[in-house]
Write a protein that holds these residues in place. Structure first.
Motif, PDB file in Angstrom:
ATOM      1  N   VAL A 251      37.133  36.788  44.804  1.00  0.00           N
ATOM      2  CA  VAL A 251      36.890  37.982  43.984  1.00  0.00           C
ATOM      3  C   VAL A 251      37.126  39.238  44.813  1.00  0.00           C
ATOM      4  CG1 VAL A 251      35.113  39.324  42.763  1.00  0.00           C
ATOM      5  CG2 VAL A 251      35.285  36.845  42.402  1.00  0.00           C
ATOM      6  N   SER A 255      40.270  42.070  44.416  1.00  0.00           N
ATOM      7  CA  SER A 255      39.959  43.491  44.269  1.00  0.00           C
ATOM      8  C   SER A 255      40.629  44.316  45.364  1.00  0.00           C
ATOM      9  CB  SER A 255      38.435  43.690  44.311  1.00  0.00           C
ATOM     10  OG  SER A 255      38.094  45.058  44.321  1.00  0.00           O
ATOM     11  N   ALA A 295      36.338  34.491  39.316  1.00  0.00           N
ATOM     12  CA  ALA A 295      37.676  34.977  38.948  1.00  0.00           C
ATOM     13  C   ALA A 295      38.599  33.853  38.497  1.00  0.00           C
ATOM     14  CB  ALA A 295      38.303  35.708  40.139  1.00  0.00           C
ATOM     15  N   LYS A 315      46.940  34.637  39.569  1.00  0.00           N
ATOM     16  CA  LYS A 315      45.906  35.674  39.520  1.00  0.00           C
ATOM     17  C   LYS A 315      46.271  36.869  40.410  1.00  0.00           C
ATOM     18  CE  LYS A 315      42.798  33.838  36.777  1.00  0.00           C
ATOM     19  NZ  LYS A 315      42.367  34.493  35.511  1.00  0.00           N
TER      20      LYS A 315
END
Length: 365
Positions: A251, A255, A295, A315
């Motif tokens: 995660v 970010s 995520a 992703k």
């Protein structure tokens, strides 16, 4: 009748000084030219992603070999890594024994005296007595079961490697080899730089600290970057950050990668993503589905390495706006052959991008 000044004899002290000044000036001019011509590569990523290992591996492959005194400087780091890792396992073994269901039978070690020796260590000296205690503990079923739950606490990835080397590391006169140095873990603070030449092309690589407290220092190094090498630990999907023990590592990496991609000063830089620690990832997915990561909770594949890796790659690709391109490699920074193959690909990528920016093509090299 005029007087003629006599020339200094070729071997005179003044002539030698003059020649030394000229040679030094030429050396600095050559070094400046190389620095200006060097392709600037910036290593970014969160702490524990393996980017500093990638930096050291690249340095060992292409840069100047570490001198004896540099290798020696890693001794206290490796000793500290080894002792602190076993201290953590002993503490967690005792904690799990009292807190987990059936914990006493499964997690509690049976090495009371050895545990005392390890816990009393100042992490600075690793002698034969302490080495023997660590070796005995590492063979203990309770410690092994605790180690298998390492996703629940913070433990460096190289712990098992150093335990397997404990006879050597605790012996008198031990000196680290390149593998020992490569696997050592020390927090990167500030900036570390290396320069190297591959097939007459000059490269300059910067490694900056990845912990949250270090990230504010990144910005001054964004200017003039030819290539951003972003490193994320693909194996971190079921682990939390060292800094807070709460934030999931994937995660955080997603970010941070999204912020890096959006950085205005890096818009003209080539973008390469290393999804690192594929060896550890291959082991973790046998026990834990990647959907345990917030995520990745929508993953519904077959759980194979290829399927899981492809999903995670997707992703990261999703946060890169079109038409910007990103080159992605799934890597193992401790595997020299793997890093060599990948870096050769990155090198070609950087050179091709530089030529394209100049309106040239590969044929004109």
């Amino acid at each position: 009748m005029g007087l003629c000044a006599s020339a200094e004899p070729p071997g005179s002290a003044e002539n030698k000084k003059r020649n030394q000044r000229i040679e030094e000036a030429l050396r600095k001019a050559h070094q400046k030219e190389e620095n200006e011509d060097a392709k600037k590569m910036l290593l970014l990523g969160a702490g524990q992603s393996g980017k500093s290992t990638l930096f050291k591996q690249t340095q060992l492959l292409y840069g100047k070999k570490l001198k004896k005194e540099e290798m020696e400087s890693y001794i206290p780091i490796i000793v500290g890594n080894t002792i602190s890792s076993m201290q953590t396992l002993v503490e967690k073994s005792e904690e799990f024994a009292s807190e987990k269901k059936d914990g006493k039978d499964k997690y509690m070690h049976s090495c009371t005296e050895e545990a005392k020796i390890v816990l009393a260590s100042d992490r600075e000296t690793l002698n034969s007595e302490l080495g023997a205690a660590i070796k005995t503990l590492w063979a203990d079923p309770g410690i092994q079961n605790t180690f298998n739950e390492k996703h629940e606490f913070q433990l460096i990835d190289s712990a098992s490697y150093y335990f397997s080397r404990i006879d050597d590391i605790s012996s008198e006169g031990w000196f680290p080899n390149e593998e020992d140095v490569l696997r050592s873990r020390a927090r990167t603070t500030g900036i570390v730089t290396t320069q190297f030449v591959v097939q007459e092309h000059h490269f300059k690589m910067f490694d900056v600290g990845g912990q949250k407290s270090e990230r504010k220092k990144w910005v001054p190094f964004f200017e003039g970057v030819d290539c951003v090498l972003f490193v994320a630990a693909i194996s971190g999907y079921n682990k939390t950050l060292f800094e807070d023990g709460v934030t999931n590592r994937i995660v955080d990496a997603l970010s941070l990668f999204e912020k890096t991609v959006g950085e205005k000063m890096l818009q003209k830089s080539s973008l390469v993503l290393f999804l690192n620690k594929k060896d550890l990832f291959a082991e973790e997915i046998k026990r834990f589905p990647i959907s345990v990561c917030p995520a990745l909770k929508d993953y519904d594949g077959d759980g194979s390495f290829e399927s899981c890796a492809k999903f995670i790659i997707g992703k990261f690709e999703d946060v890169v706006p079109q038409p910007r391109a990103v080159t992605i490699h799934v890597t193992c920074a401790t595997d020299r052959k793997n890093v060599e193959v990948v870096f050769n690909s990155v090198r070609e990528h950087v050179l091709t991008a530089s030529l394209a920016a100049a309106g040239l093509t590969q044929e004109f090299i």
